[in-house]
Design an enzyme around this catalytic site. Structure first.
Site, PDB file in Angstrom:
ATOM      1  N   PRO A 202       0.851  -1.194   0.000  1.00  0.00           N
ATOM      2  CA  PRO A 202       0.000   0.000   0.000  1.00  0.00           C
ATOM      3  C   PRO A 202       0.888   1.246   0.000  1.00  0.00           C
ATOM      4  O   PRO A 202       1.458   1.616   1.017  1.00  0.00           O
ATOM      5  CB  PRO A 202      -0.802  -0.129   1.303  1.00  0.00           C
ATOM      6  N   ASP A 375       5.956   2.234   2.396  1.00  0.00           N
ATOM      7  CA  ASP A 375       5.012   1.147   2.658  1.00  0.00           C
ATOM      8  C   ASP A 375       4.210   1.493   3.910  1.00  0.00           C
ATOM      9  O   ASP A 375       4.744   1.513   5.020  1.00  0.00           O
ATOM     10  CB  ASP A 375       5.801  -0.150   2.851  1.00  0.00           C
ATOM     11  N   HIS A 376       2.915   1.735   3.734  1.00  0.00           N
ATOM     12  CA  HIS A 376       2.088   2.171   4.857  1.00  0.00           C
ATOM     13  C   HIS A 376       1.817   1.049   5.870  1.00  0.00           C
ATOM     14  O   HIS A 376       1.312   1.311   6.966  1.00  0.00           O
ATOM     15  CB  HIS A 376       0.758   2.738   4.338  1.00  0.00           C
ATOM     16  N   ARG A 377       2.151  -0.177   5.510  1.00  0.00           N
ATOM     17  CA  ARG A 377       2.050  -1.265   6.485  1.00  0.00           C
ATOM     18  C   ARG A 377       3.175  -1.170   7.509  1.00  0.00           C
ATOM     19  O   ARG A 377       3.034  -1.634   8.644  1.00  0.00           O
ATOM     20  CB  ARG A 377       2.143  -2.624   5.779  1.00  0.00           C
TER      21      ARG A 377
END
Length: 406
Positions: A202, A375-377
């Site tokens: 994401p 990476d938004h994770r």
């Protein structure tokens, strides 16, 4: 009969695509003569002959993708050469050094019936598609590297020393552009990797500005002292210092084991635009190198990438990637992360524009825009902002950057 197999050209390689054979059945070949060009996920590599002999059979067709260990072709070994090699290796090597005269680029030697031509794979393809022997094409570049323009000129019965006028050259090029382009090789590998990255990670892109004015002044002072260092070297050094403060961006998400791996090494990938596509050479252990050493590495690796001469280890194990697209005229972008890394930063065009200094005076400054995809994770927007703020402070106040290296 000797099998020539697709071997592991680089760490972790599992397959490769056969893109062009440099020999045909019945050809006599010598030890170390290039036989076939193979496309891996990162580069085009030549596989050479392990012996002297005659090509008896080609097993795999051009365009096929095969696993490591697959037999590509068979060579009938020259028994006399093999016996001589076993009993007189050292003598033979010494004799060859004395016997082979110096050969200028482009000349053939009686001891070397095959000719090594400097040309990108796409340039070779243009020549093949038009039934041109690339050995007959004269290079216009002083390095001896044959370009697409050289091939187009040859098509019109002209060589490099007869430069067509601009209008006719444009006509020649437009006439030769095919109505379809094969989707394979580096282009296909880039597509596969970008698709995996975009559909797995994401992406969030954070934009920011950096005042380059003081850094430019320092570079001018260094130039006056006889030291020429690229802006990229300073940017990369500042990035590594910032990554040490924010290790979450020098990391990799291990979903299978539910953990984030914080990398202890700082290996910076340098996204490089080449004729064959986007290549990412890697500067290893940047945290242990001076700005001067980084500058030299950037120059050498970029030149190798453009010439197609990178070795496998020079494209492996990156932990963070940089894309310096400012010189191309870019003002902004939403870059795709170099999977499985956590982040990528792109540097865009630096512009002169009015700014307000600390004395509330309007002055002209050099402002560079950057975009950072992450990476938004693994990380959040606030952390990304803090990271780029730390980076900007080192660039905007170069004395702080120097202090960090003491």
């Amino acid at each position: 009969m000797l099998e020539v197999k697709l071997h592991d050209i680089g760490e972790g390689m599992t397959e490769g695509e056969v893109i062009h054979y440099l020999v045909k059945v019945g050809d006599s070949v010598m030890t170390d003569q290039p036989l076939v060009e193979v496309q891996t996920d990162k580069m085009v590599a030549e596989l050479t002959s392990p012996c002297s002999g005659i090509v008896k059979e080609i097993r795999i067709e051009v365009g096929q993708t095969v696993q490591v260990g697959t037999s590509l072709l068979y060579i009938e070994i020259d028994e006399a050469a093999r016996a001589d090699r076993k009993s007189h290796v050292e003598t033979k090597q010494s004799a060859e050094k004395k016997a082979i005269p110096s050969i200028k680029l482009g000349e053939k030697s009686p001891h070397m019936p095959f000719k090594r031509v400097l040309a990108a794979p796409y340039t070779r393809k243009i020549a093949r598609d038009n039934n041109i022997n690339i050995e007959d094409v004269k290079a216009s570049d002083s390095s001896g590297r044959i370009t697409e323009d050289d091939v187009f000129r040859f098509l019109q019965g002209k060589q490099a020393d007869t430069e067509p006028n601009k209008d006719s050259r444009l006509t020649e090029v437009s006439q030769e552009i095919p109505n379809e382009i094969p989707f394979r090789g580096i282009r296909k590998k880039i597509a596969e990797k970008m698709t995996k990255s975009l559909f797995t990670i994401p992406h969030v892109t954070h934009f920011d500005e950096v005042n380059m004015t003081n850094l430019f002044k320092m570079r001018e002072q260094l130039k006056a002292d006889g030291e020429s260092v690229s802006v990229s070297a300073f940017l990369i050094k500042a990035l590594v210092i910032s990554l040490k403060d924010f290790p979450i961006f020098n990391a990799e998400l291990d979903e299978e084991n539910n953990r984030i791996l914080l990398k202890k090494n700082y290996h910076i990938g340098i996204a490089t635009n080449t004729e064959s596509g986007l290549i990412v050479p890697v500067i290893h252990d940047v945290d242990k190198k001076s700005i001067k050493e980084i500058n030299q590495d950037v120059k050498e690796l970029t030149a190798k990438a453009i010439a197609g001469k990178l070795r496998p280890f020079e494209m492996q194990n990156s932990t963070f990637t940089v894309s310096n697209v400012g010189p191309l005229g870019s003002t902004g972008a939403t870059p795709i992360i170099n999977y499985p890394e956590t982040a990528l930063i792109a540097f865009h065009k630096t512009k002169k524009q009015p700014i307000v200094n600390e004395q509330d005076e309007i002055v002209i400054g050099h402002i560079m825009t950057l975009s950072m995809a992450f990476d938004h994770r693994v990380a959040d927007g606030g952390t990304a902002i803090a990271f780029t703020n730390r980076f900007a402070s080192l660039i905007e106040q170069p004395h702080k950057l120097m202090m960090e290296m003491i």
